[in-house]
Write an enzyme that holds these catalytic residues in place. Structure first.
Site, mmCIF file in Angstrom:
data_model
loop_
_atom_site.group_PDB
_atom_site.id
_atom_site.type_symbol
_atom_site.label_atom_id
_atom_site.label_comp_id
_atom_site.label_asym_id
_atom_site.label_seq_id
_atom_site.Cartn_x
_atom_site.Cartn_y
_atom_site.Cartn_z
ATOM 1 N N GLY A 98 5.758 1.046 0.916
ATOM 2 C CA GLY A 98 4.398 0.609 1.193
ATOM 3 C C GLY A 98 4.019 -0.512 0.262
ATOM 4 O O GLY A 98 4.585 -1.591 0.320
ATOM 5 N N PHE A 99 3.061 -0.265 -0.610
ATOM 6 C CA PHE A 99 2.539 -1.284 -1.538
ATOM 7 C C PHE A 99 1.997 -2.487 -0.763
ATOM 8 O O PHE A 99 2.339 -3.624 -1.053
ATOM 9 C CB PHE A 99 3.610 -1.763 -2.540
ATOM 10 C CG PHE A 99 4.030 -0.726 -3.529
ATOM 11 C CD1 PHE A 99 3.182 -0.347 -4.568
ATOM 12 C CD2 PHE A 99 5.273 -0.116 -3.442
ATOM 13 C CE1 PHE A 99 3.567 0.606 -5.495
ATOM 14 C CE2 PHE A 99 5.672 0.839 -4.352
ATOM 15 C CZ PHE A 99 4.820 1.199 -5.375
ATOM 16 N N HIS A 100 1.222 -2.200 0.261
ATOM 17 C CA HIS A 100 0.598 -3.297 0.985
ATOM 18 C C HIS A 100 -0.597 -2.795 1.784
ATOM 19 O O HIS A 100 -0.818 -1.578 1.909
ATOM 20 C CB HIS A 100 1.612 -3.980 1.916
ATOM 21 C CG HIS A 100 2.128 -3.100 3.007
ATOM 22 N ND1 HIS A 100 3.374 -2.523 2.986
ATOM 23 C CD2 HIS A 100 1.556 -2.681 4.161
ATOM 24 C CE1 HIS A 100 3.544 -1.795 4.070
ATOM 25 N NE2 HIS A 100 2.452 -1.866 4.795
ATOM 26 N N SER A 101 -1.339 -3.770 2.301
ATOM 27 C CA SER A 101 -2.434 -3.501 3.233
ATOM 28 C C SER A 101 -2.231 -4.419 4.431
ATOM 29 O O SER A 101 -1.347 -5.283 4.415
ATOM 30 C CB SER A 101 -3.760 -3.793 2.533
ATOM 31 O OG SER A 101 -4.823 -3.721 3.458
#
Ligand code: TYD
Length: 146
Positions: free
Chosen positions: A55-58
């Site tokens: 992940g580590f995102h939007s």
């Protein structure tokens, strides 16, 4: 719940009429009713090594529902104003994540299979991967965390 997120409980059919005994789970999911958008893409994540975090995102403009089909995984969902950690460990539990929510998936069990239903095709330009840039945009978007 964190803004632009919610849990969805799907039907879990364990008894099939006119048959005897436990038959296992059947979880039906219908787009645009059980899922609040038209599904344009699915992908799944499996065999994640112990300790790995994804992940580590939007996303600027994407809706997703995450369902753990086997095993378990924990999802950190956050905005600059809120943070929650959701354990996905049931076939009929979905986590809806709308636009501008930061996500990190961790604690994948060795046997975890994470299914993701998405409202749009893959578009790298829709990702926000830089956390400080995300915070700047999200602070404006959520206007103080209402
Ligand atoms: P990414 O979304 O960064 O995975 P995660 O958030 O789970 O760590 O995607 C990883 C790679 O896969 C990246 O190079 C983009 C590619 N990808 C696709 O080609 N299509 C897709 O639908 C997705 C979700 C990713």
């Amino acid at each position: 719940m964190v803004s632009n997120t919610r849990l969805i409980e799907f039907k879990d059919i364990k008894n099939t009429e006119s048959r005897d005994g436990y038959m296992g789970h059947l979880v039906p999911i219908e787009a645009e009713s059980d899922i609040p958008f038209a599904i344009n893409r699915i992908y799944y994540i499996a065999d994640v090594p112990e300790g790995q975090v994804r992940g580590f995102h939007s996303h600027n403009d994407l809706e997703q529902v995450l369902i753990c089909l086997h095993g378990s995984v924990t999802v950190k969902i956050s905005t600059p104003f809120e943070e929650e950690h959701i354990v996905l460990d049931r076939l009929n539990k979905g986590l809806y994540i709308g636009p501008m929510v930061w996500r990190e998936m961790y604690d994948f069990s060795q046997d975890a299979v994470l299914l993701v239903l998405a409202s749009k095709h893959y578009d790298e330009a829709d990702y926000i991967r830089d956390y400080p840039a995300y915070c700047r945009q999200a602070e404006g978007y959520f206007k103080g965390g209402e």
